[in-house]
Design an enzyme around this catalytic site. Structure first.
Site, PDB file in Angstrom:
ATOM      1  N   ARG A   1       0.828  -1.219   0.000  1.00 53.59           N
ATOM      2  CA  ARG A   1       0.000   0.000   0.000  1.00 53.59           C
ATOM      3  C   ARG A   1       0.858   1.263   0.000  1.00 53.59           C
ATOM      4  NH1 ARG A   1      -2.719   1.206   4.235  1.00 53.59           N
ATOM      5  NH2 ARG A   1      -3.211  -0.941   4.802  1.00 53.59           N
TER       6      ARG A   1
ATOM      7  N   TYR B   1     -10.571  23.134 -13.324  1.00 53.57           N
ATOM      8  CA  TYR B   1     -11.057  21.808 -13.669  1.00 53.57           C
ATOM      9  C   TYR B   1     -12.391  21.560 -12.955  1.00 53.57           C
ATOM     10  CZ  TYR B   1     -11.283  16.831 -14.475  1.00 53.57           C
ATOM     11  OH  TYR B   1     -11.703  15.579 -14.858  1.00 53.57           O
TER      12      TYR B   1
ATOM     13  N   ASP C   1      -2.190  23.110 -10.178  1.00 53.34           N
ATOM     14  CA  ASP C   1      -2.580  22.065 -11.127  1.00 53.34           C
ATOM     15  C   ASP C   1      -1.913  22.442 -12.445  1.00 53.34           C
ATOM     16  OD1 ASP C   1      -3.745  20.436 -13.023  1.00 53.34           O
ATOM     17  OD2 ASP C   1      -5.774  20.579 -12.193  1.00 53.34           O
TER      18      ASP C   1
ATOM     19  N   LYS D   1      -3.142  12.663 -18.508  1.00 54.48           N
ATOM     20  CA  LYS D   1      -3.102  13.520 -19.682  1.00 54.48           C
ATOM     21  C   LYS D   1      -1.702  13.470 -20.317  1.00 54.48           C
ATOM     22  CE  LYS D   1      -7.225  14.266 -18.196  1.00 54.48           C
ATOM     23  NZ  LYS D   1      -7.582  15.383 -17.330  1.00 54.48           N
TER      24      LYS D   1
END
Ligand SMILES: *Cc1c(COP(=O)(O)O)cnc(C)c1O
Length: 385
Positions: free
Chosen positions: A54, A106, A179, A204
């Site tokens: 994890r 966004y 971002d 992206k």
């Protein structure tokens, strides 16, 4: 790790995925590490630092070392999506903390901040972050803990002055997170302009082939806040899977070539559509007519990005019609892949969107720009109202 990483450019280091060789086999492409657990030493220690899947995965770390290098960051982590990366940054704050975020950003993240984050006790003020005076008025010294930026920002591609906002935020005791999905580390490295955290939807440009969902965060300092962010990832199991991390590494080997090609074509398309009879506005920071052009020219190196939007004289009907008529462009959401995508953005953002109804968002891929222009030009003309 390469011997002299400081001597070589980011493009060189990314092309060779940091020059890492699998020593036992001398393979130039390292294997994908899939194990979820690791052998404990006989004296009860875990000397490799790996304990459990994890938090610990070597393939994930290889992807992270490339992103940290590209962003000139102290450290980076990758997560299961861009949204999980962004949300981890906010969940590392404390209930009651104040955030300043852009009005145009966004869409899914804006909705999350408006609804879910508010319920959790985070207070967000949305402002036009491209105006420094507006940012200054919104930041509350002591209460504001984070200023969130997106530049160029979806879907109008407005530009925010990262250095200017960082100065204002830091003076008030707040961090700045950017971002930078649209800019990519090839065009802008936000930490160089004073930001504290960089976020990417690695779905992206970083991956670039529309076949991996991933997010990334990179940090200026490995401080207590970064530890909290990493804890969110570890506790919630937001780590990227090893196969996806491998694909992301493969994608990043060609990042600079893909971004350069997309930027060149986007600039060419912006120029041609700016003089198109059916187009009343082209939104692209590379055009001198764009309000953020001068700032973008200072803050972006090597291009103005692969994203642009066009607004059609025939309004919403012509925009939806043109998107219906294309054959080469793919009518789909998302961006930053090698294939060009077109989207009537208001349709996906829904009620309350600040996106104009006559707008088509274009993600320029790496196809021949003449083919891209011809396909869209014909589609727009055929949809004339
Ligand atoms: C796609 C995108 C996101 C969300 O990333 P996912 O990988 O889809 O979760 C966030 N910000 C920007 C600018 C994006 O384009």
């Amino acid at each position: 790790m390469a011997k002299n990483p400081k001597l070589w450019s980011p493009r060189t280091l990314a092309a060779q995925a940091m020059g890492k060789i699998d020593e036992p086999t001398r393979a130039v492409v390292p294997p994908i590490h899939v194990t979820t657990t690791f052998l404990r030493d006989p004296d009860n220690q875990y000397r490799t630092g790996n304990i459990y899947g994890r938090p610990d995965n070597e393939t994930v770390r290889e992807a992270e070392s490339i992103i940290a290098m590209l962003e000139d960051a102290k450290a980076a982590i990758v997560l299961g999506s861009g949204m999980s990366a962004a949300v981890a940054v906010f969940l590392a704050l404390k209930p009651g903390d104040h955030i300043v975020a852009p009005t145009v950003m966004y869409w899914a993240l804006r909705n999350w901040l408006l609804n879910d984050a508010a319920e959790w006790g985070l207070k967000t003020t949305f402002v036009d972050t491209s105006d420094l005076d507006t940012v200054r008025a919104a930041v509350v010294p002591g209460a504001t803990k984070l200023v969130w930026l997106e530049t160029p920002s979806n879907p109008l591609w407005s530009i925010t002055d990262i250095a200017g906002v960082s100065e204002i935020a830091h003076a008030a005791g707040a961090r700045v997170a950017v971002d930078s999905t649209g800019a990519t580390p090839i065009l802008t490295r936000p930490l160089d302009f004073g930001a504290d955290i960089v976020m990417h939807s690695a779905t992206k440009y970083l991956n670039g082939h529309s076949d991996v969902l991933a997010g990334a965060l990179a940090t200026r300092a490995e401080d207590e806040y970064w530890t909290r962010i990493k804890r969110v990832r570890a506790i919630q199991g937001l780590i990227l899977g090893p196969f996806e991390a491998f694909l992301l590494i493969r994608g990043m080997r060609t990042l600079s070539l893909r971004v350069k090609a997309s930027c060149e074509s986007a600039m060419e398309l912006a120029t041609r559509f700016a003089n198109h009879a059916h187009v009343h506005e082209v939104l692209y920071p590379g055009l001198a007519s764009h309000p953020g052009h001068a700032l973008a020219a200072r803050q972006m190196t090597g291009g103005f990005g692969g994203m642009l939007s066009i607004r059609l004289r025939g309004g919403e009907r012509q925009a939806i019609g043109a998107a219906a008529n294309v054959t080469l462009w793919k009518r789909a959401t998302s961006l930053g892949g090698v294939e060009s995508l077109i989207e009537h953005r208001a349709s996906i953002e829904g009620a309350g969107t600040p996106c104009p109804l006559d707008l088509l968002r274009l993600s320029t891929g790496v196809e021949d720009v003449n083919d891209l222009f011809a396909d869209l030009d014909a589609a727009i003309k055929a949809a004339a109202v």
